[in-house]
Design an enzyme around this catalytic site. Sequence first.
Site, PDB file in Angstrom:
ATOM      1  N   ASP A 250      -6.516  -1.752  11.613  1.00 27.75           N
ATOM      2  CA  ASP A 250      -5.875  -2.319  10.432  1.00 27.75           C
ATOM      3  C   ASP A 250      -6.869  -2.243   9.280  1.00 27.75           C
ATOM      4  O   ASP A 250      -7.944  -2.841   9.343  1.00 27.75           O
ATOM      5  CB  ASP A 250      -5.482  -3.772  10.730  1.00 27.75           C
ATOM      6  CG  ASP A 250      -4.728  -4.429   9.588  1.00 27.75           C
ATOM      7  OD1 ASP A 250      -4.816  -3.950   8.441  1.00 27.75           O
ATOM      8  OD2 ASP A 250      -4.061  -5.451   9.841  1.00 27.75           O
TER       9      ASP A 250
ATOM     10  N   TYR B 133       2.472  -5.373  -6.028  1.00 26.52           N
ATOM     11  CA  TYR B 133       2.035  -4.016  -5.685  1.00 26.52           C
ATOM     12  C   TYR B 133       1.262  -3.389  -6.836  1.00 26.52           C
ATOM     13  O   TYR B 133       0.180  -2.830  -6.651  1.00 26.52           O
ATOM     14  CB  TYR B 133       3.259  -3.171  -5.331  1.00 26.52           C
ATOM     15  CG  TYR B 133       2.949  -1.747  -4.930  1.00 26.52           C
ATOM     16  CD1 TYR B 133       2.484  -1.455  -3.651  1.00 26.52           C
ATOM     17  CD2 TYR B 133       3.157  -0.704  -5.824  1.00 26.52           C
ATOM     18  CE1 TYR B 133       2.221  -0.142  -3.270  1.00 26.52           C
ATOM     19  CE2 TYR B 133       2.897   0.605  -5.450  1.00 26.52           C
ATOM     20  CZ  TYR B 133       2.429   0.878  -4.174  1.00 26.52           C
ATOM     21  OH  TYR B 133       2.165   2.185  -3.810  1.00 26.52           O
TER      22      TYR B 133
ATOM     23  N   LYS C  34      -2.679  -2.239  -6.842  1.00 25.84           N
ATOM     24  CA  LYS C  34      -3.027  -0.846  -7.104  1.00 25.84           C
ATOM     25  C   LYS C  34      -3.842  -0.708  -8.386  1.00 25.84           C
ATOM     26  O   LYS C  34      -4.705   0.179  -8.497  1.00 25.84           O
ATOM     27  CB  LYS C  34      -1.753   0.000  -7.191  1.00 25.84           C
ATOM     28  CG  LYS C  34      -1.071   0.240  -5.849  1.00 25.84           C
ATOM     29  CD  LYS C  34      -1.933   1.061  -4.914  1.00 25.84           C
ATOM     30  CE  LYS C  34      -1.135   1.645  -3.756  1.00 25.84           C
ATOM     31  NZ  LYS C  34      -1.969   2.450  -2.836  1.00 25.84           N
TER      32      LYS C  34
END
Length: 230
Positions: A48, A139, A143
């Site tokens: 992970d 998100y 990013k």
Amino acid sequence: MTTPVALVTGGASGIGAEVVTALTRRGYAVGCLDRNPAPNVEHAVAADISDPRAVADAVADLRDRLGPISAVVNSAGHYQMAPVADITREAWHTMLRVHLGGLFNIARACLPDLLETHGTLVAVTSELAVGGGEDDAHYAAAKGAVIGLVRSLAAEVAADGVRVNAVAPGPTDTPLLAADNPCRTPEYLNSLPLRRLTTPQEVARAVEFLVCDATFCTGDVVNVNAGAVI
């Protein structure tokens, strides 16, 4: 001549799988780090990306198998749409752990090798990091933070001969983009200058360019987004 070694996170599918293919074609021995099985990659480790210990152990395993790593591509990702009012604390932190934390973990684990090999790191970010998007706040924020880390690390290690760059895809035709995602509708596609989704092969070509050919680039972001952000 020693075969150069590349490590691709998220290499089991989508953009990452295409990057594995592209770098293998360019003569790299490629290792893959992914939570999911990567049956088509000879040297794959399940881990992970958000778990620093798991990442360190996976990198050590691949280094023992293949040798010092000279190229790292961080493509592992997680996507979820939600309006700000519906983003839970856990969803917010998961997005940051996977994208920003994942890049930090892989960079920390691979940096000694990259300094030794004068290597290169490429992170996959998103056009939403630049342009934002409705129902994409967590998100886009994660990013966007990736770009900040890329540029800061690039400045830090440039004098040591290590290059750090990013690619920022627009909506890309991979399983991560669900069939009912608004970006697949004719209305959205017709709003793009190229009138279509980006393909994972096109993103992989941009990554290949940054890894193999763009010796003059560091701290840069290459936009591969069908004109979504101009």
